[in-house]
Design a protein around this motif. Sequence first.
Motif, PDB file in Angstrom:
ATOM      1  N   ARG A  81      15.991   4.825  -7.889  1.00 58.32           N
ATOM      2  CA  ARG A  81      15.347   4.175  -9.033  1.00 58.32           C
ATOM      3  C   ARG A  81      14.344   3.122  -8.573  1.00 58.32           C
ATOM      4  O   ARG A  81      13.215   3.043  -9.083  1.00 58.32           O
ATOM      5  CB  ARG A  81      16.398   3.520  -9.940  1.00 58.32           C
ATOM      6  CG  ARG A  81      17.051   4.462 -10.933  1.00 58.32           C
ATOM      7  CD  ARG A  81      18.094   3.718 -11.755  1.00 58.32           C
ATOM      8  NE  ARG A  81      18.671   4.570 -12.775  1.00 58.32           N
ATOM      9  CZ  ARG A  81      18.274   4.621 -14.045  1.00 58.32           C
ATOM     10  NH1 ARG A  81      17.274   3.844 -14.448  1.00 58.32           N
ATOM     11  NH2 ARG A  81      18.855   5.416 -14.911  1.00 58.32           N
ATOM     12  N   ILE A  82      14.764   2.298  -7.626  1.00 58.16           N
ATOM     13  CA  ILE A  82      13.877   1.233  -7.158  1.00 58.16           C
ATOM     14  C   ILE A  82      12.679   1.821  -6.422  1.00 58.16           C
ATOM     15  O   ILE A  82      11.529   1.410  -6.636  1.00 58.16           O
ATOM     16  CB  ILE A  82      14.663   0.252  -6.272  1.00 58.16           C
ATOM     17  CG1 ILE A  82      15.673  -0.516  -7.135  1.00 58.16           C
ATOM     18  CG2 ILE A  82      13.722  -0.715  -5.562  1.00 58.16           C
ATOM     19  CD1 ILE A  82      16.616  -1.383  -6.355  1.00 58.16           C
ATOM     20  N   ALA A  83      12.925   2.798  -5.551  1.00 57.26           N
ATOM     21  CA  ALA A  83      11.816   3.433  -4.833  1.00 57.26           C
ATOM     22  C   ALA A  83      10.873   4.137  -5.805  1.00 57.26           C
ATOM     23  O   ALA A  83       9.644   4.082  -5.648  1.00 57.26           O
ATOM     24  CB  ALA A  83      12.360   4.420  -3.806  1.00 57.26           C
ATOM     25  N   GLY A  84      11.437   4.790  -6.820  1.00 57.14           N
ATOM     26  CA  GLY A  84      10.602   5.454  -7.817  1.00 57.14           C
ATOM     27  C   GLY A  84       9.767   4.470  -8.611  1.00 57.14           C
ATOM     28  O   GLY A  84       8.601   4.739  -8.940  1.00 57.14           O
ATOM     29  N   THR A  85      10.353   3.315  -8.920  1.00 57.90           N
ATOM     30  CA  THR A  85       9.608   2.277  -9.632  1.00 57.90           C
ATOM     31  C   THR A  85       8.446   1.767  -8.790  1.00 57.90           C
ATOM     32  O   THR A  85       7.322   1.596  -9.282  1.00 57.90           O
ATOM     33  CB  THR A  85      10.550   1.110  -9.983  1.00 57.90           C
ATOM     34  OG1 THR A  85      11.543   1.567 -10.903  1.00 57.90           O
ATOM     35  CG2 THR A  85       9.782  -0.044 -10.596  1.00 57.90           C
ATOM     36  N   LEU A  86       8.695   1.529  -7.517  1.00 55.14           N
ATOM     37  CA  LEU A  86       7.653   0.997  -6.638  1.00 55.14           C
ATOM     38  C   LEU A  86       6.522   1.998  -6.417  1.00 55.14           C
ATOM     39  O   LEU A  86       5.368   1.603  -6.207  1.00 55.14           O
ATOM     40  CB  LEU A  86       8.263   0.601  -5.290  1.00 55.14           C
ATOM     41  CG  LEU A  86       9.204  -0.611  -5.314  1.00 55.14           C
ATOM     42  CD1 LEU A  86       9.929  -0.742  -3.982  1.00 55.14           C
ATOM     43  CD2 LEU A  86       8.433  -1.892  -5.620  1.00 55.14           C
ATOM     44  N   THR A  87       6.847   3.278  -6.445  1.00 55.40           N
ATOM     45  CA  THR A  87       5.836   4.311  -6.193  1.00 55.40           C
ATOM     46  C   THR A  87       5.304   4.940  -7.478  1.00 55.40           C
ATOM     47  O   THR A  87       4.442   5.825  -7.420  1.00 55.40           O
ATOM     48  CB  THR A  87       6.431   5.426  -5.307  1.00 55.40           C
ATOM     49  OG1 THR A  87       7.564   6.010  -5.977  1.00 55.40           O
ATOM     50  CG2 THR A  87       6.876   4.874  -3.966  1.00 55.40           C
ATOM     51  N   ASN A 145       0.841  -1.200   0.000  1.00 53.36           N
ATOM     52  CA  ASN A 145       0.000   0.000   0.000  1.00 53.36           C
ATOM     53  C   ASN A 145       0.878   1.253   0.000  1.00 53.36           C
ATOM     54  O   ASN A 145       1.632   1.478  -0.931  1.00 53.36           O
ATOM     55  CB  ASN A 145      -0.988  -0.033   1.163  1.00 53.36           C
ATOM     56  CG  ASN A 145      -2.095  -1.056   0.934  1.00 53.36           C
ATOM     57  OD1 ASN A 145      -2.132  -1.723  -0.104  1.00 53.36           O
ATOM     58  ND2 ASN A 145      -3.000  -1.197   1.882  1.00 53.36           N
ATOM     59  N   ASP A 146       0.835   2.047   1.063  1.00 49.03           N
ATOM     60  CA  ASP A 146       1.623   3.284   1.087  1.00 49.03           C
ATOM     61  C   ASP A 146       2.899   3.143   1.914  1.00 49.03           C
ATOM     62  O   ASP A 146       3.406   4.116   2.466  1.00 49.03           O
ATOM     63  CB  ASP A 146       0.783   4.449   1.624  1.00 49.03           C
ATOM     64  CG  ASP A 146       0.283   4.213   3.045  1.00 49.03           C
ATOM     65  OD1 ASP A 146       0.503   3.106   3.584  1.00 49.03           O
ATOM     66  OD2 ASP A 146      -0.334   5.135   3.620  1.00 49.03           O
ATOM     67  N   PHE A 147       3.422   1.922   1.973  1.00 55.36           N
ATOM     68  CA  PHE A 147       4.661   1.675   2.713  1.00 55.36           C
ATOM     69  C   PHE A 147       5.710   1.086   1.773  1.00 55.36           C
ATOM     70  O   PHE A 147       5.426   0.155   1.013  1.00 55.36           O
ATOM     71  CB  PHE A 147       4.416   0.710   3.876  1.00 55.36           C
ATOM     72  CG  PHE A 147       5.635   0.482   4.724  1.00 55.36           C
ATOM     73  CD1 PHE A 147       5.987   1.393   5.704  1.00 55.36           C
ATOM     74  CD2 PHE A 147       6.439  -0.625   4.528  1.00 55.36           C
ATOM     75  CE1 PHE A 147       7.123   1.205   6.480  1.00 55.36           C
ATOM     76  CE2 PHE A 147       7.574  -0.825   5.292  1.00 55.36           C
ATOM     77  CZ  PHE A 147       7.913   0.094   6.274  1.00 55.36           C
ATOM     78  N   ILE A 148       6.933   1.626   1.844  1.00 53.63           N
ATOM     79  CA  ILE A 148       8.048   1.172   1.011  1.00 53.63           C
ATOM     80  C   ILE A 148       9.150   0.623   1.908  1.00 53.63           C
ATOM     81  O   ILE A 148       9.517   1.243   2.907  1.00 53.63           O
ATOM     82  CB  ILE A 148       8.622   2.333   0.159  1.00 53.63           C
ATOM     83  CG1 ILE A 148       7.544   2.920  -0.741  1.00 53.63           C
ATOM     84  CG2 ILE A 148       9.827   1.856  -0.655  1.00 53.63           C
ATOM     85  CD1 ILE A 148       6.997   1.966  -1.777  1.00 53.63           C
ATOM     86  N   TRP A 149       9.677  -0.539   1.525  1.00 51.89           N
ATOM     87  CA  TRP A 149      10.790  -1.152   2.254  1.00 51.89           C
ATOM     88  C   TRP A 149      11.918  -1.421   1.262  1.00 51.89           C
ATOM     89  O   TRP A 149      11.717  -2.094   0.248  1.00 51.89           O
ATOM     90  CB  TRP A 149      10.335  -2.463   2.891  1.00 51.89           C
ATOM     91  CG  TRP A 149      11.347  -3.134   3.789  1.00 51.89           C
ATOM     92  CD1 TRP A 149      12.653  -3.401   3.517  1.00 51.89           C
ATOM     93  CD2 TRP A 149      11.119  -3.631   5.114  1.00 51.89           C
ATOM     94  NE1 TRP A 149      13.266  -4.026   4.578  1.00 51.89           N
ATOM     95  CE2 TRP A 149      12.341  -4.182   5.576  1.00 51.89           C
ATOM     96  CE3 TRP A 149      10.011  -3.665   5.944  1.00 51.89           C
ATOM     97  CZ2 TRP A 149      12.470  -4.766   6.836  1.00 51.89           C
ATOM     98  CZ3 TRP A 149      10.145  -4.246   7.197  1.00 51.89           C
ATOM     99  CH2 TRP A 149      11.354  -4.789   7.643  1.00 51.89           C
ATOM    100  N   LEU A 150      13.107  -0.910   1.549  1.00 50.63           N
ATOM    101  CA  LEU A 150      14.307  -1.254   0.798  1.00 50.63           C
ATOM    102  C   LEU A 150      15.249  -2.015   1.717  1.00 50.63           C
ATOM    103  O   LEU A 150      15.626  -1.513   2.787  1.00 50.63           O
ATOM    104  CB  LEU A 150      15.016  -0.008   0.263  1.00 50.63           C
ATOM    105  CG  LEU A 150      14.287   0.840  -0.788  1.00 50.63           C
ATOM    106  CD1 LEU A 150      15.213   1.941  -1.295  1.00 50.63           C
ATOM    107  CD2 LEU A 150      13.794  -0.009  -1.941  1.00 50.63           C
ATOM    108  N   ALA A 151      15.638  -3.224   1.315  1.00 58.13           N
ATOM    109  CA  ALA A 151      16.576  -4.053   2.080  1.00 58.13           C
ATOM    110  C   ALA A 151      17.918  -4.021   1.361  1.00 58.13           C
ATOM    111  O   ALA A 151      18.035  -4.474   0.221  1.00 58.13           O
ATOM    112  CB  ALA A 151      16.054  -5.477   2.198  1.00 58.13           C
ATOM    113  N   MET A 152      18.946  -3.510   2.049  1.00 61.24           N
ATOM    114  CA  MET A 152      20.217  -3.183   1.408  1.00 61.24           C
ATOM    115  C   MET A 152      21.359  -4.023   1.989  1.00 61.24           C
ATOM    116  O   MET A 152      21.398  -4.261   3.197  1.00 61.24           O
ATOM    117  CB  MET A 152      20.522  -1.695   1.617  1.00 61.24           C
ATOM    118  CG  MET A 152      19.384  -0.773   1.177  1.00 61.24           C
ATOM    119  SD  MET A 152      19.611   0.961   1.687  1.00 61.24           S
ATOM    120  CE  MET A 152      19.499   0.796   3.473  1.00 61.24           C
ATOM    121  N   PRO A 153      22.317  -4.431   1.154  1.00 60.72           N
ATOM    122  CA  PRO A 153      23.439  -5.247   1.641  1.00 60.72           C
ATOM    123  C   PRO A 153      24.626  -4.409   2.091  1.00 60.72           C
ATOM    124  O   PRO A 153      25.771  -4.698   1.749  1.00 60.72           O
ATOM    125  CB  PRO A 153      23.784  -6.095   0.410  1.00 60.72           C
ATOM    126  CG  PRO A 153      23.509  -5.180  -0.737  1.00 60.72           C
ATOM    127  CD  PRO A 153      22.313  -4.352  -0.322  1.00 60.72           C
TER     128      PRO A 153
END
Length: 468
Positions: free
Chosen positions: A458-464, A382-390
């Motif tokens: 880029r990834i956050a922009g794609t998801l949103t 929904n309106d929550f974004i999670w990025l898991a980073m190494p």
Amino acid sequence: MKTKRWHRRLIRVFIGLLAALLLLFIFATEAIDTTPYFETEYYRTTIKNIDAEVEKMSKAEGLLYSGFSKTNITPKIVSGNADAAKGEFNSVKMAGYGDGKYAKGVHDSLYAKAISLQVGNQEIVLISADMVLVPEPVVLQVAQNLKNRISRKQLFFGATHTHASIGNCMPSFVGELFAGEYDPKVVKWLSDKFTSLILRSLESKHPSQFGSGAIDMPHLIRNRIIGETGRLNSKLTLLSIVQDNGKKAAVGVFSAHATTVGPWSDRFSADYPGYFQRSLEAKGIDHALFFAGAVGSHSNKGKGKKFKKIEYIGNTLADSAARVLNRIVHDSVMDLALVAPQLQTPKLQAFYVSDNRRLSPVINRFLMPELKSIYLQGLRLNDFIWLAMPYELSGEYGLDLKNALKLEGYNSALTSFNGQYLGYIVPQKYYYYNNYEPRLMGWYGPSMGDYLMELNYRIAGTLTNSRL
């Protein structure tokens, strides 16, 4: 005459030594690569990987189902015969500080916890452990164990980042420097524990509701690179999941380093995240998890000393979290999207020699672990974004991305230690600063931070579906 000949020989030997040292310096070190990252092959390859993943991005809409599981991962230190399958070892080093200290006891138990989420036919699992990080050998073995049930791209790994936990599971010279001699038996035991943990979460799903929130906690965090004048990523991000059977899970994400337990202790401890989780569970949350956020450049602060300080930070976070969790609005219908591209890295440029030189990539390959597939994973609920980073992303970088997402109407979590470890990722303005994070733990050159932040955006922009 003999004296003159002896002098000439001594001079030749001295010149020879200087020449040998010069050659060693030239071949053992290399000038820092300042090539703009967007002109490199690793950048072009990674962008292609992202574009390909976006084309086949996993999406689902529908009712939410969730499952919870937990397992104790505190090693048992025994004398005599030790059964590694039962978590028994004659000795275990504590990972994090690199002082080679063996654990002599347990202050508080260590756990790994998981939450599985399913929307339609899409599943993911959030996994966090009371460890300094979840080592790549463990993640690779878990992925292999589960390959017929769930893919690595669906597993979001994280850690509390306590520095008073399990070592002996990180290969290479650098890994053993920070965590003690590599022991395959420890890796096998942890892999089996994580595999069982994930399967139990997948097998125990119930209809559920989800919501998120956040609260600012600036009094518990500080910028450890430049001090009180530094910018702070000080929000405690919270996820709430409530099953239809009444069971509740909560996830906290915070960016203060869990280094309150220092080298002064020789007992296992989950540090302040352990107190946070136990305190929430004492307040009625059935399943509390903690993930280290964008902890680069950020340390903790609080009242008291040693374990009193640890208790203060953990309980204060939990008290604030409980108030937010009571106000969160939940929804049972989810719009889920998942993307997990592989990224390529620049050549290693680790270990400071001078402001303009680092050890050569050839030598670095002998000192550093060879990483396998490196994933940067993104999730939208929904309106929550999670990025898991190494990697350990600078809290300053994280603050900028979280603010950009907030302007688009999204709450977000940026978590570190997702199955591999690429060191500290700090803004380029700090790369040449005489500080532990960029000088000792900045391993890929001055452009690495800007490169990875472009990928994050880029990834956050794609998801949103927005241009952040």
